[in-house]
Design a protein around this motif. Structure first.
Motif, short mmCIF file in Angstrom:
data_model
loop_
_atom_site.label_atom_id
_atom_site.label_comp_id
_atom_site.label_asym_id
_atom_site.label_seq_id
_atom_site.Cartn_x
_atom_site.Cartn_y
_atom_site.Cartn_z
N THR A 290 0.93 -1.14 -0.04
CA THR A 290 0.17 0.11 -0.07
C THR A 290 0.83 1.40 0.01
OG1 THR A 290 -1.76 -1.27 1.36
CG2 THR A 290 -1.85 1.36 1.14
N TYR A 294 0.48 3.32 -3.16
CA TYR A 294 -0.42 4.31 -3.02
C TYR A 294 0.08 5.61 -2.13
CZ TYR A 294 -3.95 1.31 -4.72
OH TYR A 294 -4.53 0.53 -5.57
N ASP A 300 -1.51 10.95 0.14
CA ASP A 300 -1.63 10.40 -1.13
C ASP A 300 -3.11 9.60 -1.41
OD1 ASP A 300 0.89 11.45 -1.89
OD2 ASP A 300 1.77 10.14 -0.83
N TYR A 301 -3.60 9.25 -0.57
CA TYR A 301 -4.87 8.33 -0.67
C TYR A 301 -5.84 8.45 0.68
CZ TYR A 301 -3.18 4.53 2.47
OH TYR A 301 -2.77 3.77 3.52
N THR A 302 -6.97 8.21 0.13
CA THR A 302 -8.15 7.90 1.19
C THR A 302 -8.55 6.73 1.29
OG1 THR A 302 -9.53 9.36 -0.18
CG2 THR A 302 -8.26 10.72 1.59
N ARG A 303 -9.46 6.19 2.09
CA ARG A 303 -10.25 5.01 1.93
C ARG A 303 -11.63 5.19 1.55
NH1 ARG A 303 -6.83 0.22 2.13
NH2 ARG A 303 -5.26 0.73 3.67
N PRO A 309 -8.03 1.92 -1.14
CA PRO A 309 -7.34 3.18 -1.37
C PRO A 309 -7.81 3.78 -2.45
CG PRO A 309 -6.04 1.18 -1.80
CD PRO A 309 -7.56 0.67 -1.55
N ILE A 310 -8.23 5.16 -2.46
CA ILE A 310 -8.29 5.93 -3.54
C ILE A 310 -7.25 7.45 -3.55
CG2 ILE A 310 -10.08 7.26 -4.93
CD1 ILE A 310 -10.72 4.35 -4.53
N LEU A 311 -6.58 7.27 -4.79
CA LEU A 311 -5.59 8.11 -4.86
C LEU A 311 -5.94 9.33 -4.96
CD1 LEU A 311 -3.02 6.77 -7.56
CD2 LEU A 311 -2.46 6.93 -5.13
N THR A 312 -5.22 10.36 -4.18
CA THR A 312 -5.65 11.95 -4.22
C THR A 312 -4.93 12.73 -5.30
OG1 THR A 312 -3.91 12.62 -2.93
CG2 THR A 312 -6.04 12.18 -1.70
N GLY A 315 -1.53 12.18 -4.74
CA GLY A 315 -1.20 10.86 -4.73
C GLY A 315 -0.79 10.28 -6.10
#
Length: 427
Positions: A290, A294, A300-303, A309-312, A315
């Motif tokens: 991760t 990520y 760089d990411y949120t859940r 995990p979702i990239l910002t 990110g």
């Protein structure tokens, strides 16, 4: 460093004795004798990664045997694979456009003749829509049709250790003739053989073609075909192309993204480098994976609500780095933003790998192939393109085979067959 600059940079580092601890190798880099090069410049990893010794590197130990074959040189393990998902795929098609042309399921297409009928039915120049869009170097879609016709991947190994090159087979001739007929029928987007990959992708995404060729990874993710086309047209239904008829030989040509070598060093240094590579080969879902893929949580990411995990935006920038190619685990089929995409790709791999074929010369060395591969490939590509485009007759395939054999093909065959004989008749 841009990928295109790597061969030149690599040669400079070799000449200056300044190789990095871990580096990728590609066939066209200019090393004229791979066995001699690795023996003098690279660490023999056999004693470190074979038998019980590999337990010291548990992440590398988890990578299946099939991925390691490309790292074997002269009977010893020198290369570390960056695994991919085995099959590059047959490209993609628009199920909604096929359905409008009378094909609601690919299972209804019993052979390549029926596929040609469907592509003709889809084609409507007045509406700016064609059956297939290709790109420069794509041989008008031969990447798809060669597989559908059962053309071997580079070579076919016959009983007794005899090798037959792909261009020497009747299947190859049939695929060329078929593709030429599609072009003559106006099924192929006019001029698309001169498109770059971005133009080809944009035209397919815009619904101006029902099929295209691209590697399977291009389907997944926020920028992949599925989600991009849904944004353009919610009714769009792009899917991975599947085998049709009973002849398909799906190419297992995406076994590894790259093969890395370790610079020759003393035992302690090699072990240190392998521990670093092992870290980057941490499996999907692990904390290390991760972090590598990520970045840092909340930056760089949120859940999402399912824990994915979702990239910002930050990110996406921070993770566009080459260190993830120092080492890698078996590649997962995963898309945090689309379970539909994952299902379609997984189903496609299930069908493709079941009819998959490998190049029997993988892991074998031919000095002539090392030196002549690029020139012979270019000759074949240019002349087959001329045949499909109608600038040369199909009968010119006979002369192409003769020229290929005379300019190195027969010598390559003899060198590979010699190694195969030493291996007891197997590649």
């Amino acid at each position: 460093m841009p990928e295109a600059d790597w061969p030149t940079k690599f040669n400079t580092m070799v000449a200056g004795g300044n190789l990095p601890d871990v580096f990728p190798y590609v066939q066209t880099q200019g090393v004229n004798n791979l066995p001699a090069f690795v023996a003098s410049q690279c660490a023999d990893l056999t004693p470190f990664l074979s038998g019980d010794a590999v337990k010291e590197y548990p992440n590398l130990a988890a990578v299946p045997e099939v991925f390691w074959k490309q790292g074997i040189v002269a009977g010893k393990l020198y290369g570390i694979p960056i695994p991919r998902n085995m099959a590059g795929g047959l490209g993609f098609y628009r199920a909604d456009l096929f359905a409008a042309a009378g094909v609601s399921d690919l299972a209804e297409i019993g052979d390549t003749d029926r596929l040609a009928e469907a592509l003709k039915a889809v084609t409507n120049p007045k509406e700016k829509r064609w059956g297939l869009v290709t790109a420069s170097g794509g041989l008008f879609g031969m990447s798809i049709f060669a597989q559908l016709f059962g053309v071997p991947l580079e070579w076919r190994l016959e009983p007794g250790g005899k090798l037959v090159a792909a261009i020497e087979t009747e299947e190859y001739r049939a695929a060329v003739e078929y593709t030429r007929k599609l072009r003559e029928a106006g099924v192929i987007y006019p001029g698309s053989e001169g498109f770059d990959s971005l133009k080809r992708k944009n035209e397919f995404n815009a619904g101006r073609a029902a099929m295209t060729y691209d590697g399977m990874p291009a389907f997944l993710g926020a920028a992949g075909y599925l989600q991009t086309q849904k944004k353009i047209d919610p009714k769009a239904d792009p899917r991975p192309m599947l085998p049709v008829g009973g002849k398909t030989a799906a190419y297992l040509n995406n076994i590894a993204f790259a093969t890395n070598f370790v610079k020759k060093a003393d035992e302690a240094k090699v072990k240190e480098v392998l521990r670093v590579v092992d870290f980057f080969a941490a499996p999907f879902g692990s904390e290390e994976y991760t972090l590598i893929q990520y970045g840092v949580a909340d930056t760089d990411y949120t859940r999402d609500d399912k824990g994915n995990p979702i990239l910002t935006e930050q990110g996406a920038k921070d993770t566009s780095v080459p260190w993830k190619y120092v080492g890698a685990p078996t590649q997962p089929v995963f898309d945090a933003t689309s379970s539909e995409a994952v299902k379609l790709v997984h189903d496609a791999f299930t069908k493709l790998i079941a009819v998959g074929v490998q190049d029997p010369t993988t892991g074998l060395f031919s000095p002539t192939d090392e030196n002549k591969y690029e020139s012979l490939y270019t000759m074949r590509t240019d002349r087959v393109t001329s045949i499909i485009a109608g600038r040369a007759p199909v009968s010119d395939l006979d002369q192409l085979v003769k020229d290929w054999r005379a300019q190195g093909g027969d010598k390559i065959r003899a060198e590979f067959e010699s190694v195969i004989q030493k291996n007891g008749g197997v590649g």
